[in-house]
Design an enzyme around this catalytic site. Sequence first.
Site, PDB file in Angstrom:
ATOM      1  N   GLU A 105       0.773  -1.267   0.136  1.00  0.00           N
ATOM      2  CA  GLU A 105       0.102   0.006   0.025  1.00  0.00           C
ATOM      3  C   GLU A 105       0.727   1.400   0.043  1.00  0.00           C
ATOM      4  O   GLU A 105       0.788   2.274   0.904  1.00  0.00           O
ATOM      5  CB  GLU A 105      -0.906   0.027   1.202  1.00  0.00           C
TER       6      GLU A 105
ATOM      7  N   GLU B  43      -5.898  -7.839  -0.824  1.00  0.00           N
ATOM      8  CA  GLU B  43      -6.774  -7.852   0.561  1.00  0.00           C
ATOM      9  C   GLU B  43      -7.956  -7.518   0.287  1.00  0.00           C
ATOM     10  O   GLU B  43      -8.415  -6.762  -0.552  1.00  0.00           O
ATOM     11  CB  GLU B  43      -6.100  -6.799   1.281  1.00  0.00           C
TER      12      GLU B  43
END
Length: 498
Positions: free
Chosen positions: A191, A400
Amino acid sequence: MSKELQYKFPEGFLWGGAIAANQSEGAWLEDGKTPQVTDVMVGIENDGHTPGIKFNKTTGKYEMAQDPNKVYLANEGIDFYHRYKEDIRLIAGMGFTCFRTSISWARVFPKGDALVPNEVALKHYDDVIDTIRSYGMEPIITITHFDNPLDLMINYNGWSNRKCIDFYLNYCDTIFRRYGGKVKYWLTFNEINNLYRRPFAAAGVLPSNTDVNKKYFDENYTELEMNQALHNTMLANALSVKLFHKLVPNGMIGCMMAGSHAAVYPASCNPDDVLATIDAKRETYLFTDIMCEGYYPYWLTKLWEKHDTYPEIFEGELETIRDNTVDYLGFSYYFSNVCTYEEGHMYDGGALVSGGKKTVNEFCNEFSPDPWRFRKDPKGFRILVQEYSDRYHLPLFIAENGIGLYENDKDGPIQDPERVKYLEEHLKQLQLAIEDGARVFGYCWWGPIDIMSSGSGEMDKRYGFIYVDKHNDGTGDMHRSIKQSYYRYKEIIENNGL
Ligand code: BG6
């Protein structure tokens, strides 16, 4: 055939789940490991995280200073470092065909800048990877997941310093050579689009404001140092891709994005809301433009010129970024947002995104339970997958997806229909996006076993199909137990769809 029976996924689709070393391993000072940034962060504070570091006026340096009255949950995690064999066995029981985890940089290269790797740590990850493979699961390794070594922050100011590029490449070189033969799929920075949002965790950059007990988001960082951190990580990403292609020619290396920040709707048809939405989405797309397509977007370099915050870029570096793009795009998705032009383009995904006017999305107004409230939007997932697919034409990987809930197994096995619903609804939309042509090759549920939350730093926000008895105050006997959702996910995997 009813529509319900048609949500089948492509043959060979990777089914699994993802965790990260910093939120699960614990053993924070064992076998040569030095602290990493999450080891000094505590969640559930009114002002976000309060990092356990302080400025020492005598030495003129920051140093670690954990508050003895606080519980640093990452230090023990769920003890995955010692219990990985049993945990992986439980996880594999769902029939996973892949399992994503990360390697701890501060374990392999203590302090981050050590020249020689720590053999005990390398041997440990050999065992972890071999265990994953022994159950027929494809290991997917994140190189760094919010766990920059604390010493790199204290001694170099983290990724704002280009010396970190060399340290990172040294680390990559070691793990590519060691595990490249048995790990096909890799992800560079977890991320990474959180770089500007969470500089402490995602970029390991020190707050410039010496009062670190104050809220440290944004205002404690200068734009120039963060732009430099951006360039340094983007260059490191490209150089690691180049190295990977040389050392692991049959592997695939991807980037990893917090996709929810690109899942933004304009609050209305008002062109000003639409323009504000473009701005909001650019904040996330800029990272994939660089890592997937190889260029700094023009609007960004223009902004740097306007603000006089152009980072230092040496000759040849832009070409390196251009020539070494990733093989696939990995991303997480949890919720969608609504954007309005008022209040400086703030957008709202529920309580996770702070500030700004709370805008109601009347078409999708179901929130996850308090106190984490985020806007549940399975169709937003499909939209995001399709947008990424159309924009970058790359294979996609869902790194995710999941929902955190309050749970305790003291009254017997946990029933979690809300998690099952979230899972099913998101998978249906994913399947529809694949049917529309998106080349998605795998899906990982976030936290198949309960681990510490990254955003709020707590244990009681549970994503798992497997419960772990550990709580926010550090109590709990760590026993594991199976939740109802475990069996549903197993069934979905067995059927290769719903
Ligand atoms: C992503 C991260 O942001 O979302 C994970 O890659 C994190 O590290 C996950 O745990 C869920 O967010 P949170 O804040 O609920 O843990």
